[in-house]
Design an enzyme around this catalytic site. Structure first.
Site, PDB file in Angstrom:
ATOM      1  N   HIS A  54      26.730  24.754   0.661  1.00 22.24           N
ATOM      2  CA  HIS A  54      26.840  26.000  -0.087  1.00 22.24           C
ATOM      3  C   HIS A  54      26.903  27.230   0.757  1.00 22.24           C
ATOM      4  O   HIS A  54      26.152  27.278   1.745  1.00 22.24           O
ATOM      5  CB  HIS A  54      25.985  26.156  -1.201  1.00 22.24           C
ATOM      6  CG  HIS A  54      26.186  27.016  -2.209  1.00 22.24           C
ATOM      7  ND1 HIS A  54      25.903  28.565  -2.297  1.00 22.24           N
ATOM      8  CD2 HIS A  54      26.851  26.659  -3.501  1.00 22.24           C
ATOM      9  CE1 HIS A  54      26.598  29.073  -3.473  1.00 22.24           C
ATOM     10  NE2 HIS A  54      26.966  28.022  -4.193  1.00 22.24           N
ATOM     11  N   ASP A  82      27.513  20.679  -8.003  1.00 21.22           N
ATOM     12  CA  ASP A  82      28.547  19.504  -8.267  1.00 21.22           C
ATOM     13  C   ASP A  82      28.150  18.145  -7.806  1.00 21.22           C
ATOM     14  O   ASP A  82      28.645  17.108  -8.352  1.00 21.22           O
ATOM     15  CB  ASP A  82      30.037  19.968  -7.551  1.00 21.22           C
ATOM     16  CG  ASP A  82      30.388  21.120  -7.840  1.00 21.22           C
ATOM     17  OD1 ASP A  82      30.380  21.295  -9.242  1.00 21.22           O
ATOM     18  OD2 ASP A  82      30.737  21.980  -7.284  1.00 21.22           O
TER      19      ASP A  82
HETATM   20  C1  SDX Z   1      30.815  25.507  -5.698  1.00 21.16           C
HETATM   21  O1  SDX Z   1      29.742  30.090  -4.168  1.00 21.16           O
HETATM   22  C2  SDX Z   1      29.464  29.493  -5.405  1.00 21.16           C
HETATM   23  O2  SDX Z   1      28.660  30.151  -5.969  1.00 21.16           O
HETATM   24  C3  SDX Z   1      30.187  28.305  -5.769  1.00 21.16           C
HETATM   25  C4  SDX Z   1      29.562  27.370  -6.750  1.00 21.16           C
HETATM   26  C5  SDX Z   1      29.475  28.049  -8.164  1.00 21.16           C
HETATM   27  O3  SDX Z   1      28.690  27.894  -9.039  1.00 21.16           O
HETATM   28  O4  SDX Z   1      30.566  28.856  -8.543  1.00 21.16           O
HETATM   29  O5  SDX Z   1      28.124  27.283  -6.580  1.00 21.16           O
HETATM   30  C6  SDX Z   1      30.271  26.012  -7.018  1.00 21.16           C
HETATM   31  O6  SDX Z   1      31.900  25.836  -5.536  1.00 21.16           O
HETATM   32  C7  SDX Z   1      29.941  24.650  -5.010  1.00 21.16           C
HETATM   33  C8  SDX Z   1      30.477  24.052  -3.753  1.00 21.16           C
HETATM   34  C9  SDX Z   1      31.253  22.730  -4.033  1.00 21.16           C
HETATM   35  N1  SDX Z   1      32.131  22.265  -2.484  1.00 21.16           N
HETATM   36  C10 SDX Z   1      31.635  21.188  -2.191  1.00 21.16           C
HETATM   37  O7  SDX Z   1      30.664  20.420  -2.325  1.00 21.16           O
HETATM   38  C11 SDX Z   1      32.691  20.853  -1.090  1.00 21.16           C
HETATM   39  C12 SDX Z   1      31.803  20.447   0.373  1.00 21.16           C
HETATM   40  N2  SDX Z   1      31.285  21.448   0.769  1.00 21.16           N
HETATM   41  C13 SDX Z   1      31.832  22.336   1.678  1.00 21.16           C
HETATM   42  O8  SDX Z   1      33.178  22.374   1.917  1.00 21.16           O
HETATM   43  C14 SDX Z   1      30.893  23.621   2.034  1.00 21.16           C
HETATM   44  O9  SDX Z   1      29.977  23.450   2.359  1.00 21.16           O
HETATM   45  C15 SDX Z   1      31.353  25.097   1.362  1.00 21.16           C
HETATM   46  C16 SDX Z   1      32.790  25.323   1.032  1.00 21.16           C
HETATM   47  C17 SDX Z   1      30.627  24.519  -0.198  1.00 21.16           C
HETATM   48  C18 SDX Z   1      30.749  26.077   2.010  1.00 21.16           C
HETATM   49  O10 SDX Z   1      31.464  26.400   3.019  1.00 21.16           O
HETATM   50  P1  SDX Z   1      31.106  27.591   4.263  1.00 21.16           P
HETATM   51  O11 SDX Z   1      29.977  28.380   3.353  1.00 21.16           O
HETATM   52  O12 SDX Z   1      31.997  28.214   4.765  1.00 21.16           O
HETATM   53  O13 SDX Z   1      30.245  26.795   5.149  1.00 21.16           O
HETATM   54  P2  SDX Z   1      30.901  25.967   6.563  1.00 21.16           P
HETATM   55  O14 SDX Z   1      31.910  25.170   5.975  1.00 21.16           O
HETATM   56  O15 SDX Z   1      30.714  26.993   7.507  1.00 21.16           O
HETATM   57  O16 SDX Z   1      29.788  25.061   7.040  1.00 21.16           O
HETATM   58  C19 SDX Z   1      28.740  25.425   7.981  1.00 21.16           C
HETATM   59  C20 SDX Z   1      28.599  23.883   8.769  1.00 21.16           C
HETATM   60  C21 SDX Z   1      29.758  23.735   9.523  1.00 21.16           C
HETATM   61  O17 SDX Z   1      29.409  22.812  10.494  1.00 21.16           O
HETATM   62  P3  SDX Z   1      29.599  23.704  12.001  1.00 21.16           P
HETATM   63  O18 SDX Z   1      31.124  24.117  12.265  1.00 21.16           O
HETATM   64  O19 SDX Z   1      28.612  24.915  11.979  1.00 21.16           O
HETATM   65  O20 SDX Z   1      29.327  22.582  12.924  1.00 21.16           O
HETATM   66  O21 SDX Z   1      28.073  22.963   7.947  1.00 21.16           O
HETATM   67  C22 SDX Z   1      29.193  21.836   7.812  1.00 21.16           C
HETATM   68  C23 SDX Z   1      30.309  22.642   8.555  1.00 21.16           C
HETATM   69  O22 SDX Z   1      31.407  21.701   8.936  1.00 21.16           O
HETATM   70  N3  SDX Z   1      29.207  21.635   6.554  1.00 21.16           N
HETATM   71  C24 SDX Z   1      29.650  20.237   6.236  1.00 21.16           C
HETATM   72  C25 SDX Z   1      29.772  20.531   4.839  1.00 21.16           C
HETATM   73  N4  SDX Z   1      29.413  21.535   4.522  1.00 21.16           N
HETATM   74  C26 SDX Z   1      29.693  22.313   5.697  1.00 21.16           C
HETATM   75  N5  SDX Z   1      29.657  19.338   6.783  1.00 21.16           N
HETATM   76  C27 SDX Z   1      29.614  17.959   6.193  1.00 21.16           C
HETATM   77  N6  SDX Z   1      29.835  17.811   4.734  1.00 21.16           N
HETATM   78  C28 SDX Z   1      29.750  19.051   4.043  1.00 21.16           C
HETATM   79  N7  SDX Z   1      29.953  19.118   2.771  1.00 21.16           N
END
Ligand code: SDX
Length: 431
Positions: free
Chosen positions: A308, A366
């Site tokens: 998140h 989720d």
């Molecule tokens: C919702 O914002 C809100 O309030 C949203 C929400 C709401 O109530 O409205 O809470 C609802 O949308 C929840 C999120 C649902 N999405 C997912 O579950 C999809 C999987 N999650 C990711 O795609 C991700 O974590 C996000 C999109 C939720 C957040 O993205 P960020 O803040 O841009 O984080 P990031 O991609 O920069 O991640 C930081 C690191 C990265 O690694 P590095 O580049 O530092 O090595 O963490 C890794 C990412 O690759 N990472 C993951 C991961 N999520 C982040 N690696 C593997 N699996 C994951 N799920």
């Protein structure tokens, strides 16, 4: 006494600019950079809005480090334990918890607006028979603007309030019709003697040929899960609603843009994606392989329902939903649901893996919600629709707050242009 400002210095010119801080009642202060371009000629660059507060708000507060969520100051745990969805919808829209009379008047008003115009039945025919229900939800919500043109007068508080009530009241009816259309069953009219969530279940699952009695346990579970999804400050869909609303467009069009933003798998579409992922993993013995895939930067696979932008701790909503899973599966589904076991095991492995620990990746709202929806008989392609229905009053509350904001202006970000500098046009025959 230290000044409540931040000074930035342009090292190329030595010029200093003192910028005011905007203090929050909770959470970090924001540097007010509105004069930066005017004074310095610089823009700020913040893709993904990592450090940008796009507005002021008094609706929802999140402390991502501590895993705290407050609606109008009330901790989500207290509301989940003691309140109801409609009470919290009122709280978000009007700022305070209602008394009995206010709640009765509000639920009464919502009940009188649950029906949709009969001509919308034929509108659905324009969608392919197997269209994703999010597509028709988005289209039909947007079409409400053609039935209620007076709502375009967004500066009339009465018009705003009635549009707010209409949106809250009609979105379950539209969602249920989207579902019925996708499975080829006749639309079911709302039954206003039922509560908000019971009515939605009735419209989704009853058929004219048979008697259908809403299971009160299912209605209560849906009520709670909806409350947890109601609002979440400036997430993508809410920011989209605010941005489109900043142009002065009507509320139905604004909410339709929120639905479209919610659909993506990185946002509200994650609940459907989680179930698909669990189905793909299939068995606990495959977890290690999928954890490795999620960590591999060359593999597009990510652990859906994990991570998140704001929470660097357990999402408090996920904690409540996880607990709910035990109760709901015990009463309505299979207490040993293999999908739930798989999800729990996946969570356990991820939370003990250095990659997830160091990046503070926890289950989000989720991750477990689909397990509950499934136990309620809701199919996977309706999961994000359920999120949209639950979130709609939150979007409306944010839209109302935005319109009332004295500093409100059209949202118009700038860019760092990296394209070609001015060049001369070369006629086609010379290229
Ligand atoms: C919702 O914002 C809100 O309030 C949203 C929400 C709401 O109530 O409205 O809470 C609802 O949308 C929840 C999120 C649902 N999405 C997912 O579950 C999809 C999987 N999650 C990711 O795609 C991700 O974590 C996000 C999109 C939720 C957040 O993205 P960020 O803040 O841009 O984080 P990031 O991609 O920069 O991640 C930081 C690191 C990265 O690694 P590095 O580049 O530092 O090595 O963490 C890794 C990412 O690759 N990472 C993951 C991961 N999520 C982040 N690696 C593997 N699996 C994951 N799920």
């Amino acid at each position: 006494m230290a000044k409540d400002t931040v000074t930035i210095i342009d090292n190329s010119t030595g010029k200093e600019l003192e910028l005011p801080l905007r203090r929050s009642t909770l959470g970090p202060a924001a540097v007010d950079i509105t004069s930066l371009y005017r004074e310095f000629g610089y823009l700020t660059y913040d893709p993904g809005f990592m450090s940008t507060a796009s507005c002021r708000s008094s609706i929802t507060y999140i402390d991502g480090q501590e895993g705290i969520l407050l609606y109008r100051g009330y901790p989500i745990e207290q509301l989940a334990e003691q309140s109801s969805y409609m009470e919290v919808v009122y709280l978000l829209l009007y700022g305070n918890l209602p008394n009995t009379q206010q709640l009765n008047d509000f639920t009464g008003s919502i009940a009188t607006h649950t029906m949709i115009n009969e001509s919308l039945r034929s509108f659905y025919q324009g969608f392919h028979y197997d269209a994703h229900p999010m597509a028709s939800l988005m289209g039909v919500v947007s079409s409400l603007s053609s039935f209620y043109p007076d709502a375009a007068d967004i500066y009339d508080p009465e018009q705003r309030e009635i549009a707010a009530h209409r949106l809250v009241a009609k979105i379950p009816t539209i969602a249920a019709a989207s579902y019925k259309y996708s499975i080829g069953e006749p639309f079911v009219y709302p039954k206003n003697s039922l509560g908000y969530c019971a009515n939605l279940l009735h419209m989704m699952f009853s058929v004219p040929a048979e008697e259908y009695v809403v299971d009160p346990i299912a209605a209560k579970a849906l009520d709670l899960i909806f409350m947890l999804h109601l609002d979440h400050e400036q997430n993508v869909s809410t920011s989209t609603v605010r941005l489109s609303g900043s142009t002065g467009t009507n509320p139905f069009a604004c909410i339709a843009t929120g639905i479209s933003a919610l659909w993506g798998p990185a946002h509200g579409g994650a609940n459907e994606a989680v179930l698909k992922m669990l189905e793909e993993i299939g068995d606990v013995k495959n977890i290690a392989k999928y954890i490795e895939k999620a960590k591999d930067k060359n593999d597009p696979f990510r652990l859906m329902g994990f991570g998140h932008r704001v929470y660097k701790n357990y999402d408090p909503r996920a904690k409540i939903i996880r607990k709910m899973c035990y109760e709901v599966l015990d009463k309505l589904g299979d207490p040993n649901d293999p999908m739930f076991e798989l999800a729990r095991k996946l969570e356990e492995v991820a939370l003990n893996d250095e990659y997830f620990v160091s990046r503070k990746l926890y289950p989000n709202v989720d991750f477990y919600s689909g397990i509950i929806y499934r136990a309620l008989g809701i199919p996977a392609n309706m999961f994000t629709v359920m999120f949209a229905v639950a979130r709609a009053p939150g979007w409306v509350a944010q839209w109302l707050e935005m319109i009332a904001e004295p500093d409100q202006r059209i949202g118009r970000p700038r860019q760092v242009y990296e394209g070609a500098t001015t060049r001369e046009y070369v006629p086609l025959d010379k290229r």
